[in-house]
Design a protein around this motif. Structure first.
Motif, mmCIF file in Angstrom:
data_model
loop_
_atom_site.group_PDB
_atom_site.id
_atom_site.type_symbol
_atom_site.label_atom_id
_atom_site.label_comp_id
_atom_site.label_asym_id
_atom_site.label_seq_id
_atom_site.Cartn_x
_atom_site.Cartn_y
_atom_site.Cartn_z
ATOM 1 N N GLU A 259 60.827 52.615 15.135
ATOM 2 C CA GLU A 259 61.713 53.843 15.462
ATOM 3 C C GLU A 259 63.338 53.598 15.537
ATOM 4 O OE1 GLU A 259 60.213 54.695 19.432
ATOM 5 O OE2 GLU A 259 60.408 56.770 19.283
ATOM 6 N N SER A 260 63.977 52.538 15.322
ATOM 7 C CA SER A 260 65.139 52.262 15.000
ATOM 8 C C SER A 260 65.658 52.509 13.718
ATOM 9 C CB SER A 260 65.537 50.817 15.576
ATOM 10 O OG SER A 260 64.850 50.735 16.821
ATOM 11 N N LEU A 261 64.629 52.376 12.877
ATOM 12 C CA LEU A 261 65.067 52.673 11.385
ATOM 13 C C LEU A 261 66.155 53.748 11.286
ATOM 14 C CD1 LEU A 261 61.628 52.493 9.888
ATOM 15 C CD2 LEU A 261 63.654 50.731 9.667
ATOM 16 N N ILE A 262 67.037 53.496 10.274
ATOM 17 C CA ILE A 262 68.064 54.528 9.884
ATOM 18 C C ILE A 262 67.387 55.586 9.267
ATOM 19 C CG2 ILE A 262 69.940 55.313 8.381
ATOM 20 C CD1 ILE A 262 70.581 51.924 8.352
ATOM 21 N N VAL A 264 65.650 57.731 11.544
ATOM 22 C CA VAL A 264 64.858 58.081 12.954
ATOM 23 C C VAL A 264 65.895 58.545 13.822
ATOM 24 C CG1 VAL A 264 63.235 57.885 14.601
ATOM 25 C CG2 VAL A 264 62.841 56.573 12.392
ATOM 26 N N GLY A 362 66.489 49.095 5.783
ATOM 27 C CA GLY A 362 66.268 49.554 6.956
ATOM 28 C C GLY A 362 66.311 51.032 7.057
#
Ligand SMILES: Cc1cc2nc3c(=O)[nH]c(=O)nc-3n(C[C@H](O)[C@H](O)[C@H](O)COP(=O)(O)OP(=O)(O)OC[C@H]3O[C@@H](n4cnc5c(N)ncnc54)[C@H](O)[C@@H]3O)c2cc1C
Ligand SMILES: Cc1cc2nc3c(=O)[nH]c(=O)nc-3n(C[C@H](O)[C@H](O)[C@H](O)COP(=O)(O)OP(=O)(O)OC[C@H]3O[C@@H](n4cnc5c(N)ncnc54)[C@H](O)[C@@H]3O)c2cc1C
Ligand code: SF4
Ligand code: SF4
Ligand code: FES
Lengths: 474, 278
Positions: A259-262, A264, A362
């Motif tokens: 959920e922290s990916l670039i 989202v 990412g």
């Protein structure tokens, strides 16, 4: 006045509202719904039965006299209609556009069972838009004349969303000096940073704010309640009462892998970058907006629809809205859902995200979802979505927008320990008056109820204003 | 409000200090707080730490590293100019209590941000040991200022032009070996440096905090842009931070997320340099 319709079959259909073409508008930020012409408004108003016991008014959280103003529209008395609406609703141009009328005034309209209730919201918008050249006090408030402002009667409102704006309008019209403190660099709250231009033009919001300025309401931006100044300090400065309209806060996430990916983003961040910071005009404006060709929005409310339609306008090739229940249960305003579908937004119902995946930098490129089915009803009577074991699927995506709700704004409450909160971090306030655990401190809108609607926030602002006026004027 | 009172170039074309008139913010600023500023109607909101505050004069001090468009534009402003929007103080202040020795570790521009925290600890009666590092002597900031409010200032440079030759965490480690009384370590600087502070301090079991610089938009807990991963949970640096327990921070994720808008930032800066965008 026209004759009462005797039987359901005689009811003519609602006059539909002109709109921009769905294909064309899907690429621009101009307002989608164009509003009635005078002829259209009058003929819609003439459909109203002028019921002896009108039920429409009950459905409106701020008690707009729908029956009364609609009759005036039928008689082409727009000044009268405007004054009538303004008696209880200080932001009619906004409400006419964003109220979920199908759950409010139009839901309780006697004609609702025919499927063709009076288009109360569209009429309200028509009256406001067409009458707005005038801003004198009488027209602002519907009162015969204005009470002069008494500088010694000062009230502070913190936050500048619809609850505070309504409170300010009501108090100012009654001679109270109101200062509205806003943490961001421009006033308006969600009306400004959340709801996009194509649904609620910024000029409409600005017009409401300007008319409050005409009533000598001061707007002080870049002030953070609880940080730049504490509540006790405001009382020391001579404010007789303080209203907290600081709105909803931190976006919810689902705590899923990736959920922290670039790629989202929360809907709040996405919409703020676009609306408040004008990111859609990057690089002329400095704030970047994440680009997305293949966009997935998670959620089913207004915020999800706004995000999806914004992404489309920013050049997405494909936009899908993922929702865990079915279309019928989506909490979005019906009109927005219809508009979104017309513009080509796809629904992926009965599904819920499980994880997000990206490349070695990412950057998001795929998500995995769980298929759901509707199980047995819960306490609220709604059928609960339950996962279908083993039934998962994946979607390619480069931009995922989480529109799954928000929590309470904590910037003020964390520095104001005297303020009593409920278990979810929202401010406890008396439902009748909005008074909090602190003396002469009132609160209303999303910071009390959690994410709700514009007109409910306004209703709260109005109730607190009435109470404050009673107390400070004795 | 927002008027630039004094501008001081600390490292030419790299780091500048500004003293700004902001009485409301100055009267409330605590160590660890930051401001969000916006320079023009078309500008971005960026966070900068309050490096010092003088409530009597109504001044705050910021120190910025010229990174991209907004900081470069800020650097074109002169004394007497006014910053359009200045909002603060934001973030939770550093929790400062009298407890003994506190090691304040700073790297690069982070040294300036650290100054306010060190000062707060000094005023609270703690023994302050400032451990600062830069690539070379002429890139080392705030040493004289820190000397006034520290019991000891230890220095390292990558090239050995002043102090210990090597990285700042080597000096920290040496100090922690030498002084068993250190009660707290606070690290402010580039992400790799903070990660290394976390690693070095861990075996000593000392409470260690780092100040995270995730990308922000509103800075008041609404947008979710500043989210960081602390102890496996999503936390929001602007309202729950910016300081977090170092051992719990996922630094890799922070590094990754700081790259989110790299290509747009580059485009913006290039246009600015070509004078096509002001
Ligand atoms: C994208 C989106 C679409 C929506 N669509 C609809 C719709 O179609 N119809 C509808 O009825 N409702 C809609 N809503 C919901 C509606 O906008 C909100 O319920 C309503 O705006 C709440 O009003 P409020 O007065 O509580 O304050 P908000 O509008 O939330 O504003 C609060 C303001 O307070 C400021 N603030 C916060 N903390 C501080 C502080 N400490 N000091 C000073 N200022 C502070 C904030 O910056 C903000 O400007 C939508 C919401 C969103 C996000
Ligand atoms: C709480 C906090 C305190 C900070 N204090 C200082 C300080 O005292 N001195 C200092 O020099 N810098 C500080 N920073 C970092 C500073 O905000 C960024 O360097 C600045 O935003 C860069 O903007 P730019 O337009 O010049 O560069 P850009 O080209 O936009 O960005 C360069 C890099 O800065 C980071 N960045 C970009 N936009 C933002 C943003 N809105 N918020 C945060 N980071 C961003 C990204 O990593 C980006 O890759 C702080 C950051 C935070 C979160
Ligand atoms: S304010 Fe909203 S609910 Fe009330 S009458 Fe107008 S549109 Fe209907
Ligand atoms: S209930 Fe419907 S039909 Fe009756 S007065 Fe109200 S708007 Fe008109
Ligand atoms: S910067 Fe928006 S929530 Fe922290």
């Amino acid at each position: 006045m026209q004759k009462k319709a005797k039987t359901k079959t005689k009811i003519s259909p609602r006059v539909s509202m002109p709109m921009l073409d769905a294909v064309e508008r899907g690429r621009m930020f101009s307002e989608v719904a164009l509003g009635y012409t005078l002829e259209q408004a009058v003929s819609e108003a003439k459909r109203c039965l002028q019921c002896k016991k009108p039920t429409c008014i009950k459905g409106c959280p701020v008690d707009v006299d729908c029956k009364g103003f609609i009759r005036m529209v039928a008689d082409k008395d727009l000044a009268g209609a405007f004054a009538r609406i303004k008696e209880t609703n200080s932001l009619p141009a906004i409400c006419g556009r964003v109220c979920p009328q199908e759950n409010q005034c139009e839901k309780t309209c006697k004609l609702r069972p025919t499927g063709q209730p009076i288009a109360i919201g569209r009429l309200e918008r028509f009256v406001a838009d067409n009458y707005y050249a005038h801003t004198s006090c009488e027209e602002e408030t519907g009162a015969d004349s204005c009470v002069p402002i008494d500088e010694s009667l000062k009230v502070a409102a913190i936050g500048s969303g619809p609850s505070s704006l309504t409170l300010a309008g009501y108090l100012a019209a009654n001679g109270v000096k109101v200062s509205v403190y806003e943490a961001l660099h421009s006033p308006g709250g969600v009306l400004l940073y959340g709801i996009p231009e194509f649904r609620l033009p910024k000029s409409v919001v600005q017009r409401e704010i300007d008319s409050l300025k005409n009533l000598q309401v001061d707007f002080l931006c870049n002030y953070v309640g609880g940080k730049s100044m504490t509540l006790p300090e405001l009382f020391q400065q001579g404010y007789k009462a303080v209203f907290l309209g600081v709105g909803a806060g931190l976006p919810r996430f689902m705590n899923l892998p990736g959920e922290s990916l670039i790629g989202v983003y929360s809907a709040n961040e996405y919409l703020t970058r676009v609306n408040l910071m004008f990111g859609y005009r990057f690089p002329e404006y400095d704030t970047p907006v994440p680009p997305g060709r293949n966009v997935v929005v998670i959620g089913g409310g207004n915020v999800a629809m706004d995000s999806a339609r914004t992404a489309l306008r920013l050049g997405a090739e494909r936009v899908r809205v993922v929702y865990r229940r079915t279309k019928g249960e989506m909490p979005a305003r019906q009109e927005e859902l219809e508009h979104a579908l017309e513009e080509g937004i796809e629904l992926e119902i009965l599904s819920s995200p499980l994880s997000f995946h990206g490349d070695d930098q990412g950057v998001l490129n795929k998500m995995v979802l769980q298929r759901m089915e509707l199980g047995s009803p819960d306490d609220s009577g709604r059928r609960q979505p339950v996962p279908i074991e083993g039934d998962t699927f994946s979607l390619d995506t480069d931009l995922a927008i989480m529109a799954v709700g928000t929590g309470a704004n904590m910037v003020l409450t964390q520095t104001t320990p005297e303020l009593e909160l409920n278990e979810r971090g929202y401010v406890r306030a008396d439902p009748e008056t909005g008074e909090t655990s602190m003396n002469m401190v009132f609160a209303g809108g999303d910071i009390v109820t959690g994410a709700a609607t514009v007109v409910e926030a306004m209703g709260a602002g109005r109730r607190s204003a009435r109470e404050i006026l009673k107390r400070i004027k004795g | 409000m927002g008027k630039i009172i004094q501008k001081r170039v600390l490292i030419p074309k790299r780091v500048t200090e500004m003293t700004i008139k902001a009485p409301v913010i100055a009267s409330k600023a605590r160590p660890g707080n930051f401001v969000v500023l916006r320079l023009s109607m078309k500008g971005e909101r960026i966070p900068l730490t309050i490096a010092d505050a003088d409530p009597e004069k109504g001044h705050i001090v910021i120190v910025y590293l010229i990174m991209g468009k907004t900081t470069a534009l800020l650097d074109t402003m002169k004394e007497g100019d006014v910053i359009l929007d200045l909002c603060g103080p934001l973030g939770r202040p550093t929790s400062i209590k009298k407890q003994g020795t506190v090691a304040c570790v700073g790297g690069g521009t982070g040294i300036a941000a650290l100054h306010h925290i060190a000062k707060g600890n000094f005023q609270a009666g703690n023994k302050v040991v400032s451990v600062i590092g830069a690539r070379s002597k002429d890139l080392l900031l705030f040493k004289p200022e820190l000397e006034k409010i520290s019991h000891e200032v230890l220095v390292s440079t990558d090239d050995g032009s002043v102090g210990h030759k090597g990285v700042v965490t080597e000096v920290l480690e040496e100090y922690l070996d030498r002084d068993p009384d250190v009660k707290e370590v606070i690290g402010v600087g580039p992400v790799p440096m903070m990660r290394s502070v976390a690693r070095v301090a861990q075996p000593y079991g000392i409470r260690t905090l780092v100040s995270l610089n995730s990308i922000m938009v509103d800075g008041i807990g609404m947008c979710g842009s500043c989210r960081v991963n602390v102890g496996g949970e999503i936390r929001f640096a602007c309202v729950e931070g910016p300081e977090f327990e170092a051992s719990q921070v996922d630094f890799d994720e922070l590094m990754m997320r700081l790259q989110a808008f790299k290509s747009q930032e580059k485009e913006s800066m290039e246009l600015f340099e070509k004078k096509e965008l002001l």
